[in-house]
Design a protein around this motif. Structure first.
Motif, PDB file in Angstrom:
ATOM      1  N   GLU A 133       0.820  -1.212   0.000  1.00  0.00           N
ATOM      2  CA  GLU A 133       0.000   0.000   0.000  1.00  0.00           C
ATOM      3  C   GLU A 133       0.853   1.260   0.000  1.00  0.00           C
ATOM      4  OE1 GLU A 133      -4.134   1.506   1.960  1.00  0.00           O
ATOM      5  OE2 GLU A 133      -2.837   0.243   3.197  1.00  0.00           O
ATOM      6  N   GLN A 134       2.005   1.210   0.666  1.00  0.00           N
ATOM      7  CA  GLN A 134       2.888   2.366   0.711  1.00  0.00           C
ATOM      8  C   GLN A 134       3.692   2.523  -0.584  1.00  0.00           C
ATOM      9  OE1 GLN A 134       5.023   0.987   4.132  1.00  0.00           O
ATOM     10  NE2 GLN A 134       3.830   2.219   5.578  1.00  0.00           N
ATOM     11  N   LEU A 135       3.839   1.438  -1.310  1.00  0.00           N
ATOM     12  CA  LEU A 135       4.680   1.447  -2.504  1.00  0.00           C
ATOM     13  C   LEU A 135       3.909   1.650  -3.809  1.00  0.00           C
ATOM     14  CD1 LEU A 135       6.883  -1.567  -1.497  1.00  0.00           C
ATOM     15  CD2 LEU A 135       7.825   0.642  -2.178  1.00  0.00           C
ATOM     16  N   MET A 136       2.680   1.222  -3.865  1.00  0.00           N
ATOM     17  CA  MET A 136       1.973   1.123  -5.137  1.00  0.00           C
ATOM     18  C   MET A 136       1.620   2.483  -5.726  1.00  0.00           C
ATOM     19  SD  MET A 136      -1.851  -0.066  -3.966  1.00  0.00           S
ATOM     20  CE  MET A 136      -2.986   1.046  -3.120  1.00  0.00           C
ATOM     21  N   THR A 137       1.443   2.465  -7.048  1.00  0.00           N
ATOM     22  CA  THR A 137       0.895   3.613  -7.769  1.00  0.00           C
ATOM     23  C   THR A 137      -0.605   3.403  -7.885  1.00  0.00           C
ATOM     24  OG1 THR A 137       2.926   3.899  -9.051  1.00  0.00           O
ATOM     25  CG2 THR A 137       0.925   4.873  -9.949  1.00  0.00           C
ATOM     26  N   SER A 138      -1.355   4.405  -7.444  1.00  0.00           N
ATOM     27  CA  SER A 138      -2.810   4.277  -7.438  1.00  0.00           C
ATOM     28  C   SER A 138      -3.427   5.625  -7.817  1.00  0.00           C
ATOM     29  CB  SER A 138      -3.298   3.854  -6.049  1.00  0.00           C
ATOM     30  OG  SER A 138      -4.687   3.674  -6.038  1.00  0.00           O
ATOM     31  N   PRO A 139      -4.492   5.622  -8.635  1.00  0.00           N
ATOM     32  CA  PRO A 139      -5.144   4.461  -9.250  1.00  0.00           C
ATOM     33  C   PRO A 139      -4.266   3.837 -10.318  1.00  0.00           C
ATOM     34  CG  PRO A 139      -6.075   6.483 -10.123  1.00  0.00           C
ATOM     35  CD  PRO A 139      -5.154   6.891  -9.009  1.00  0.00           C
ATOM     36  N   ALA A 140      -4.543   2.589 -10.602  1.00  0.00           N
ATOM     37  CA  ALA A 140      -3.741   1.849 -11.577  1.00  0.00           C
ATOM     38  C   ALA A 140      -4.098   2.257 -12.996  1.00  0.00           C
ATOM     39  CB  ALA A 140      -3.971   0.355 -11.398  1.00  0.00           C
ATOM     40  N   LEU A 141      -3.085   2.276 -13.847  1.00  0.00           N
ATOM     41  CA  LEU A 141      -3.319   2.442 -15.277  1.00  0.00           C
ATOM     42  C   LEU A 141      -3.659   1.065 -15.834  1.00  0.00           C
ATOM     43  CD1 LEU A 141      -3.144   4.490 -17.646  1.00  0.00           C
ATOM     44  CD2 LEU A 141      -0.806   3.684 -17.989  1.00  0.00           C
ATOM     45  N   THR A 142      -4.825   0.929 -16.454  1.00  0.00           N
ATOM     46  CA  THR A 142      -5.309  -0.376 -16.904  1.00  0.00           C
ATOM     47  C   THR A 142      -5.796  -0.295 -18.349  1.00  0.00           C
ATOM     48  OG1 THR A 142      -7.579   0.034 -16.134  1.00  0.00           O
ATOM     49  CG2 THR A 142      -6.034  -0.971 -14.561  1.00  0.00           C
ATOM     50  N   THR A 143      -6.152  -1.449 -18.888  1.00  0.00           N
ATOM     51  CA  THR A 143      -6.798  -1.511 -20.186  1.00  0.00           C
ATOM     52  C   THR A 143      -7.919  -2.527 -20.118  1.00  0.00           C
ATOM     53  OG1 THR A 143      -6.411  -1.719 -22.585  1.00  0.00           O
ATOM     54  CG2 THR A 143      -5.272  -3.298 -21.144  1.00  0.00           C
ATOM     55  N   ARG A 144      -8.760  -2.531 -21.132  1.00  0.00           N
ATOM     56  CA  ARG A 144      -9.909  -3.445 -21.163  1.00  0.00           C
ATOM     57  C   ARG A 144      -9.633  -4.621 -22.099  1.00  0.00           C
ATOM     58  NH1 ARG A 144     -14.777  -0.849 -19.823  1.00  0.00           N
ATOM     59  NH2 ARG A 144     -15.793  -2.826 -20.342  1.00  0.00           N
ATOM     60  N   PRO A 145     -10.294  -5.767 -21.907  1.00  0.00           N
ATOM     61  CA  PRO A 145     -10.072  -6.923 -22.779  1.00  0.00           C
ATOM     62  C   PRO A 145     -10.419  -6.648 -24.236  1.00  0.00           C
ATOM     63  CG  PRO A 145     -11.232  -7.579 -20.776  1.00  0.00           C
ATOM     64  CD  PRO A 145     -11.210  -6.083 -20.785  1.00  0.00           C
ATOM     65  N   ASP A 146     -11.383  -5.739 -24.483  1.00  0.00           N
ATOM     66  CA  ASP A 146     -11.805  -5.470 -25.854  1.00  0.00           C
ATOM     67  C   ASP A 146     -11.063  -4.311 -26.506  1.00  0.00           C
ATOM     68  OD1 ASP A 146     -12.922  -3.497 -24.302  1.00  0.00           O
ATOM     69  OD2 ASP A 146     -14.965  -3.726 -25.060  1.00  0.00           O
ATOM     70  N   ALA A 147     -10.053  -3.767 -25.829  1.00  0.00           N
ATOM     71  CA  ALA A 147      -9.235  -2.720 -26.440  1.00  0.00           C
ATOM     72  C   ALA A 147      -8.402  -3.320 -27.566  1.00  0.00           C
ATOM     73  CB  ALA A 147      -8.331  -2.075 -25.399  1.00  0.00           C
TER      74      ALA A 147
END
Length: 225
Positions: free
Chosen positions: A90-104
């Motif tokens: 929790e102290q290390l992570m980048t949030s919110p996450a950069l994500t993609t969708r399955p249909d991209a």
């Protein structure tokens, strides 16, 4: 006009390791080594992605291990110094996450990676639940298409559309993903359009031309239009 392009779900890795917010620093290092990955999605609840932790996040601890940074560095790199003192995900992570969708499409995912300068993207559904991970290597899989498969698509989706017989007579040659259109066409003004459409075919590395125009009576030459 073109056939349906590949999408992220076609190439992504579905068996994915993820971590929770409370995972320790050493657990993260161990998981990255065991799974040979450079980043891990952070999930909570039923698998909803809330962040990403990467090797770069972990390396700050080693970077600042053997000395105290000066005042300028403290002000300029406060976030990095904070991560250097972190002990949990929790102290290390980048949030919110950069994500993609399955249909991209693969092109959409590639643009997202390039702009953010990341190597991997968590793939999430409409609720943000982890479905897989797509990497740079996954996106490059389209370049493994066979030359004849590429040639057939170029013939079907580009040549037959822009240069139908009998007004034109074109041969499509493909070698190591490089497409060459050879022959006679009626309208050379369509060459730039053809180049753009051929490059849009998945797996094409480059395109060149050896063309003769019925109107001009001369060759347009090989290479780029």
């Amino acid at each position: 006009m073109h056939g349906t392009p590949h999408i992220v779900s076609d190439v992504m890795t579905q068996t994915v390791v993820s971590v929770g917010r409370r995972a320790s620093f050493k657990e993260l290092v161990q998981l990255m080594r065991d799974w040979q990955v450079s980043a891990l999605p952070v999930v909570e609840g039923e698998g909803r992605v809330v962040g990403v932790v990467s090797e770069a996040d972990l390396l700050h601890k080693e970077e600042f291990r053997d000395g105290d940074p000066d005042r300028y560095t403290q002000l300029r790199r406060l976030a990095d110094l904070t991560k250097a003192g972190a002990v949990t995900t929790e102290q290390l992570m980048t949030s919110p996450a950069l994500t993609t969708r399955p249909d991209a499409t693969l092109a959409q995912a590639a643009r997202t990676m390039a702009r953010a300068k990341v190597k991997r993207l968590p793939v999430v559904d409409e609720l943000g639940v982890l479905q897989g991970v797509v990497s740079r290597a996954d996106l490059l899989k389209v370049f493994l298409r066979g030359d004849e498969e590429i040639a057939e698509e170029v013939r079907r989706e580009v040549v037959s559309y822009l240069f139908p017989p009998p007004s034109s007579a074109l041969r499509v040659d493909v070698q190591e993903g490089v497409v060459k259109l050879v022959g006679r066409i009626r309208d050379t003004a369509l060459v730039p359009v053809a180049a753009r459409l051929v490059r849009a075919v998945e797996g094409v590395v480059d395109v060149g031309f050896e063309l003769t125009s019925d109107h001009a009576g001369e060759a347009s030459g090989a290479g780029r239009p």
